[in-house]
Design an enzyme around this catalytic site. Structure first.
Site, PDB file in Angstrom:
ATOM      1  N   LYS A 291       0.858  -1.193   0.000  1.00 59.71           N
ATOM      2  CA  LYS A 291       0.000   0.000   0.000  1.00 59.71           C
ATOM      3  C   LYS A 291       0.889   1.236   0.000  1.00 59.71           C
ATOM      4  CE  LYS A 291      -3.191   2.693   2.937  1.00 59.71           C
ATOM      5  NZ  LYS A 291      -4.039   2.728   4.139  1.00 59.71           N
ATOM      6  N   ASP A 296      -2.513  10.310   3.565  1.00 67.93           N
ATOM      7  CA  ASP A 296      -3.914   9.933   3.741  1.00 67.93           C
ATOM      8  C   ASP A 296      -4.633  10.985   4.572  1.00 67.93           C
ATOM      9  OD1 ASP A 296      -6.344   8.719   4.016  1.00 67.93           O
ATOM     10  OD2 ASP A 296      -5.655   7.065   5.288  1.00 67.93           O
ATOM     11  N   LYS A 303      -9.925  13.344   7.913  1.00 69.20           N
ATOM     12  CA  LYS A 303      -9.484  13.002   9.263  1.00 69.20           C
ATOM     13  C   LYS A 303      -9.364  14.271  10.104  1.00 69.20           C
ATOM     14  CE  LYS A 303      -6.633   8.962   7.968  1.00 69.20           C
ATOM     15  NZ  LYS A 303      -7.289   7.896   8.754  1.00 69.20           N
ATOM     16  N   ASP A 314       1.689   6.386   5.539  1.00 70.14           N
ATOM     17  CA  ASP A 314       0.713   5.444   4.981  1.00 70.14           C
ATOM     18  C   ASP A 314       1.229   4.747   3.712  1.00 70.14           C
ATOM     19  OD1 ASP A 314      -1.694   4.268   5.604  1.00 70.14           O
ATOM     20  OD2 ASP A 314      -2.900   5.654   4.416  1.00 70.14           O
ATOM     21  N   ASP A 373     -12.171   7.077   3.487  1.00 71.55           N
ATOM     22  CA  ASP A 373     -10.975   6.922   4.316  1.00 71.55           C
ATOM     23  C   ASP A 373     -10.563   5.446   4.418  1.00 71.55           C
ATOM     24  OD1 ASP A 373      -8.863   7.643   5.916  1.00 71.55           O
ATOM     25  OD2 ASP A 373     -10.064   7.936   7.738  1.00 71.55           O
ATOM     26  N   GLU A 375      -9.365   3.635   2.185  1.00 65.87           N
ATOM     27  CA  GLU A 375      -8.869   3.664   0.811  1.00 65.87           C
ATOM     28  C   GLU A 375      -7.843   2.574   0.517  1.00 65.87           C
ATOM     29  OE1 GLU A 375      -7.628   5.394   3.181  1.00 65.87           O
ATOM     30  OE2 GLU A 375      -5.472   5.135   2.901  1.00 65.87           O
ATOM     31  N   ARG A 377      -7.753  -0.592   1.100  1.00 63.04           N
ATOM     32  CA  ARG A 377      -8.300  -1.834   0.521  1.00 63.04           C
ATOM     33  C   ARG A 377      -8.708  -1.622  -0.927  1.00 63.04           C
ATOM     34  NH1 ARG A 377     -12.591  -1.908   5.338  1.00 63.04           N
ATOM     35  NH2 ARG A 377     -10.876  -0.736   6.243  1.00 63.04           N
TER      36      ARG A 377
HETATM   37  N1  BES Z   1      -4.174   4.623   6.904  1.00 66.45           N
HETATM   38  C1  BES Z   1      -5.318   4.394   7.719  1.00 66.45           C
HETATM   39  C2  BES Z   1      -5.042   3.382   8.837  1.00 66.45           C
HETATM   40  C3  BES Z   1      -4.147   3.827   9.956  1.00 66.45           C
HETATM   41  C4  BES Z   1      -4.673   4.475  11.054  1.00 66.45           C
HETATM   42  C5  BES Z   1      -2.794   3.539   9.932  1.00 66.45           C
HETATM   43  C6  BES Z   1      -3.833   4.857  12.092  1.00 66.45           C
HETATM   44  C7  BES Z   1      -1.964   3.931  10.961  1.00 66.45           C
HETATM   45  C8  BES Z   1      -2.484   4.584  12.059  1.00 66.45           C
HETATM   46  C9  BES Z   1      -6.458   3.851   6.869  1.00 66.45           C
HETATM   47  O1  BES Z   1      -6.494   4.274   5.545  1.00 66.45           O
HETATM   48  C10 BES Z   1      -7.729   4.284   7.492  1.00 66.45           C
HETATM   49  O2  BES Z   1      -8.000   5.443   7.495  1.00 66.45           O
HETATM   50  N2  BES Z   1      -8.479   3.315   7.986  1.00 66.45           N
HETATM   51  C11 BES Z   1      -9.715   3.568   8.628  1.00 66.45           C
HETATM   52  C12 BES Z   1     -10.702   2.524   8.150  1.00 66.45           C
HETATM   53  C13 BES Z   1     -12.121   2.810   8.536  1.00 66.45           C
HETATM   54  C14 BES Z   1     -12.594   4.079   7.885  1.00 66.45           C
HETATM   55  C15 BES Z   1     -12.984   1.641   8.108  1.00 66.45           C
HETATM   56  C16 BES Z   1      -9.491   3.442  10.129  1.00 66.45           C
HETATM   57  O3  BES Z   1      -8.717   2.598  10.573  1.00 66.45           O
HETATM   58  O4  BES Z   1     -10.091   4.246  10.863  1.00 66.45           O
HETATM   59 ZN    ZN Z   2      -4.716   4.886   4.736  1.00 66.97          ZN
HETATM   60 MN    MN Z   3      -7.588   6.087   5.313  1.00 62.63          MN
END
Ligand code: BES
Ligand code: ZN
Ligand code: MN
Length: 526
Positions: A291, A296, A303, A314, A373, A375, A377
Site C-alpha cells: 500500500k 492519507d 481526518k 501510509d 478513508d 482507501e 483496501r
Molecule cells: N491509513 C489508515 C489506517 C491507519 C490508522 C494507519 C492509524 C496507521 C495509524 C487507513 O487508511 C484508514 O484510514 N483506515 C480507517 C478505516 C475505517 C474508515 C474503516 C481506520 O482505521 O479508521
Molecule cells: Zn490509509
Molecule cells: Mn484512510
C-alpha cells in the site's frame, strides 16, 4: 547515491526543487569483517565483551582477558561490572596491540539470553561505541549463549543491529552527522560469511524502508516512489521496473485503485518491480504487494488534525516492498520475487470520491465506497487482481490498513491474515527468527456479512467492529485462488509518541521468509 528528481508537473510545489536521495550507504555505514576469536592480533581500538551479573565472562573472551594479563578479571575482583542486561562499562586500557578500551556489556543473571535480549545488547553496545567516538571495534558477542540460536543468527543480528542503528534521517538538513565508528570486526568461528552478507543486505533494506517512510509527503509522492523503483532497476541488472500511469491503469480496469487518487493533483502510479535470478527466472514468483498512500487525509471523510498528523507513513507497505526487492537483488536470491506498489495520494479535492460512490474493480466486482478513508483496501484489491497474472507461488500484501490493528495488537506484533496455513506458518517462523514478529488473526466468515451493500457487490467498510478483520475479509474476496497473506502493519511500521520514525518493518521478516524459502528449494546454508 541514488538521485531522483521529483517529476511533478503542473502545480508547482516545493518538491519540484527537492533533490532527494536513497543512500547507497544505507546498511553499509560500517565495514564489517569476521575474525577468529582466538587471534592474538588486536588491531582494534576497543574490544567488546559480555559479562554476567555474577562476573562470569561469556565464552570466547578468555583470550582477551589473557592478553590483558587479567586486567578484566581484576576489575571484577573490585566489584566493578555492569549491573544488568544491556548496561555497559567502558574501561580504559593500554593494549594489547592497539586496544585503548574495552567495553563490558551486561548479559543478565547468567550467560544465556533470549533472542530479543541479544538484540538489545547489540543496540546498547552500538550506542556506547558511538557515544565515545570509537572508530574501530571488535565484538566478542557471539560468545553469548542465545536460547535456540546459532552463531549464524548471532552474526547476522550483530550486522543488522549495527547497520540499522547507523540510520539517521537526513531529510533536507544540510549536515550529515555521521558517527565516527567505521570498522566493526565480529569474532566468530566457522564459515559465516553468508551471515555477514545477509545481515548487510537486510540492514540496507530496513534503512531504505525507513528513509522512504520518513521522507516528507511533498517529496515522497507516487511519482517519487516510481522513480525510486526505476533507479533500483538501473542499479541492479536482474531488476526491471515498469510504472503504469493512470491511463494504463484505466485500460486494465483498475477503477478501485484509481478512485483513491481522484481528489489529488498527484497522479497515481502502479509500480511493478520484477527480480529474476539468472537460473530459475521462469519459476513461480513470490509476489509482494504494498500500500503506497503517500498521504492519507481521509479524502472527503476528512481526518481530524491529530489523526492526520502521521499519515505520511501510509506508504510504508510500498516502502517495505521496494526495500525488500533491493535486498533480494543485493543478495541475488535464487528465486524470482515481484513487487507491486499501488501508489496514490488520498486528498479531498473536488474530484474526490464521495461516501456512497460506486466503482467497479479490475476483478469485475463492484464496490460501494461507504468511507473514502478506507482507501487502502481499494488500492490493494486491484493490485491483488493484477498479481494473478504471475501465477505466483505466494502473495503477501503489506499495508498500514487499519487503526484497529494498532488497537488490537499494539506496536510489537504486525497483524497477519492468511488463506493458507502453510504460508501462515512460514511467515510466523520468519517473524520469530528475525525478531520482526507477527500475530495471526482470523478471517472469520461470520463477519463477512458486514460488507453487504444494497448498491454494489460489497461495501468498503463494516459496522466498526473487528475493523482489521473486516478489512482483511474485503481483501480476501480479491485473493481468489491465490495462496495469500495480508499484513496489517499500522502498529509496527513506525514508532509512536512525540517523535515518530519509520521502523523499516516488516522488511527483516520478509527477507527471512524469502531466505528460508530459497534454502528450502536450493538446500543452501542453514
Ligand atoms: N491509513 C489508515 C489506517 C491507519 C490508522 C494507519 C492509524 C496507521 C495509524 C487507513 O487508511 C484508514 O484510514 N483506515 C480507517 C478505516 C475505517 C474508515 C474503516 C481506520 O482505521 O479508521
Ligand atoms: Zn490509509
Ligand atoms: Mn484512510
Amino acid at each position: 547515491m541514488l538521485h531522483y528528481k521529483d517529476p511533478v508537473g503542473g502545480d508547482a510545489t516545493s518538491s519540484n526543487q527537492v533533490l532527494c536521495s536513497i543512500d547507497e550507504a544505507d546498511g553499509g555505514a560500517y565495514e564489517f569483517s569476521l575474525i577468529a576469536p582466538d587471534t592474538s592480533e588486536f588491531d582494534t581500538d576497543c574490544v567488546v565483551v559480555g559479562i554476567a551479573d555474577d562476573g562470569r565472562f561469556s565464552t570466547m573472551t578468555a583470550n582477551v582477558d589473557d592478553a590483558t594479563s587479567g586486567r578484566l578479571s581484576d576489575l571484577i575482583g573490585h566489584g566493578l561490572l555492569p549491573a544488568k542486561l544491556g548496561a555497559t562499562l567502558l574501561v580504559p586500557m593500554d593494549g594489547p596491540g592497539d586496544v585503548r578500551a574495552s567495553l563490558l556489556v551486561g548479559t543478565g543473571p547468567d550467560c544465556t539470553v533470549e533472542p530479543g535480549q541479544f538484540r538489545k545488547i547489540v543496540e546498547a553496545v552500538h550506542e556506547e561505541l558511538v557515544k565515545y567516538g570509537i572508530g574501530d571495534a571488535t565484538l566478542y558477542l557471539t560468545g553469548i549463549d542465545v536460547r535456540s540460536k546459532s552463531d549464524h543468527w548471532k552474526v547476522q543480528q550483530q550486522v543488522i543491529g549495527f547497520g540499522v542503528a547507523a540510520y539517521r534521517f537526513r531529510g533536507v538538513h544540510s549536515e550529515s552527522g555521521r558517527s565516527t565508528l567505521r570498522r566493526v570486526s565480529i569474532a566468530a568461528s566457522g564459515a559465516l560469511e553468508p551471515a555477514l552478507r545477509e545481515g548487510r543486505a537486510i540492514a540496507g533494506g530496513v534503512c531504505t524502508a525507513r528513509r522512504l517512510g520518513d521522507a516528507s509527503p511533498n517529496v515522497c509522492t507516487p511519482g517519487f516512489l516510481a522513480g525510486v523503483a526505476r533507479s533500483l532497476a538501473d542499479r541492479f541488472e536482474r531488476v526491471s521496473a515498469e510504472v503504469l500511469d493512470e491511463e494504463e491503469m484505466s485500460g486494465h480496469g483498475m477503477n478501485a485503485l484509481l478512485s483513491v487518487g481522484q481528489g489529488s493533483a498527484q497522479p497515481s502510479k502502479f509500480v511493478v518491480l520484477e527480480y529474476r535470478p539468472e537460473d530459475g527466472a521462469g519459476d513461480a514468483p513470490v509476489v509482494l504487494v504494498g500500500k503506497g498512500v503517500t498521504f492519507d487525509t481521509g479524502g472527503t471523510a476528512l481526518k481530524t488534525r491529530t489523526a492526520m498528523a502521521r499519515m505520511k507513513y501510509d506508504m510504508c507497505g510500498a516502502a517495505a516492498v521496494i526495500a525488500t526487492i533491493r535486498a533480494v537483488a543485493e543478495l541475488q536470491l535464487p528465486m524470482p520475487v515481484v513487487g507491486l506498489c499501488a501508489c496514490a495520494e488520498n486528498m479531498p479535492g473536488s474530484r474526490a470520491t464521495r461516501p456512497s460512490d460506486t466503482v467497479t474493480s479490475m476483478s469485475g466486482q463492484s464496490i460501494e465506497i461507504l468511507n473514502p478513508d478506507a482507501e487502502g483496501r481499494l488500492l490493494l484489491c486491484d493490485a491483488l487482481t493484477y498479481a494473478e497474472r504471475y501465477r505466483p507461488a505466494a502473495v503477501v500484501d503489506i499495508a498500514t490498513l487499519t487503526g484497529a490493528s494498532l488497537v488490537a495488537l499494539g506496536r510489537h506484533y504486525s497483524a497477519m491474515f492468511a488463506n493458507d496455513d502453510a504460508l501462515a506458518r512460514d511467515l510466523l517462523d520468519a517473524g520469530d527468527e528475525s525478531l520482526d514478529k507477527l500475530w495471526r488473526l482470523p478471517l472469520s466468515e461470520e463477519d463477512i456479512s458486514q460488507l453487504d451493500s444494497d448498491y454494489a457487490d460489497m461495501a468498503n467498510m463494516g459496522d466498526g467492529t473487528a475493523g482489521c478483520i473486516v478489512a482483511a475479509l474485503f481483501l480476501s474476496r480479491f485473493a481468489g485462488s491465490l495462496r495469500w497473506a495480508h499484513l496489517d502493519v499500522s502498529g509496527t511500521a513506525k514508532t509512536h509518541g512525540e517523535k515518530p520514525a519509520a521502523t523499516g518493518r516488516p522488511v527483516a521478516m520478509l527477507m527471512q521468509y524469502l531466505l528460508q524459502r530459497s534454502r528450502a528449494t536450493t538446500g543452501g546454508p542453514p
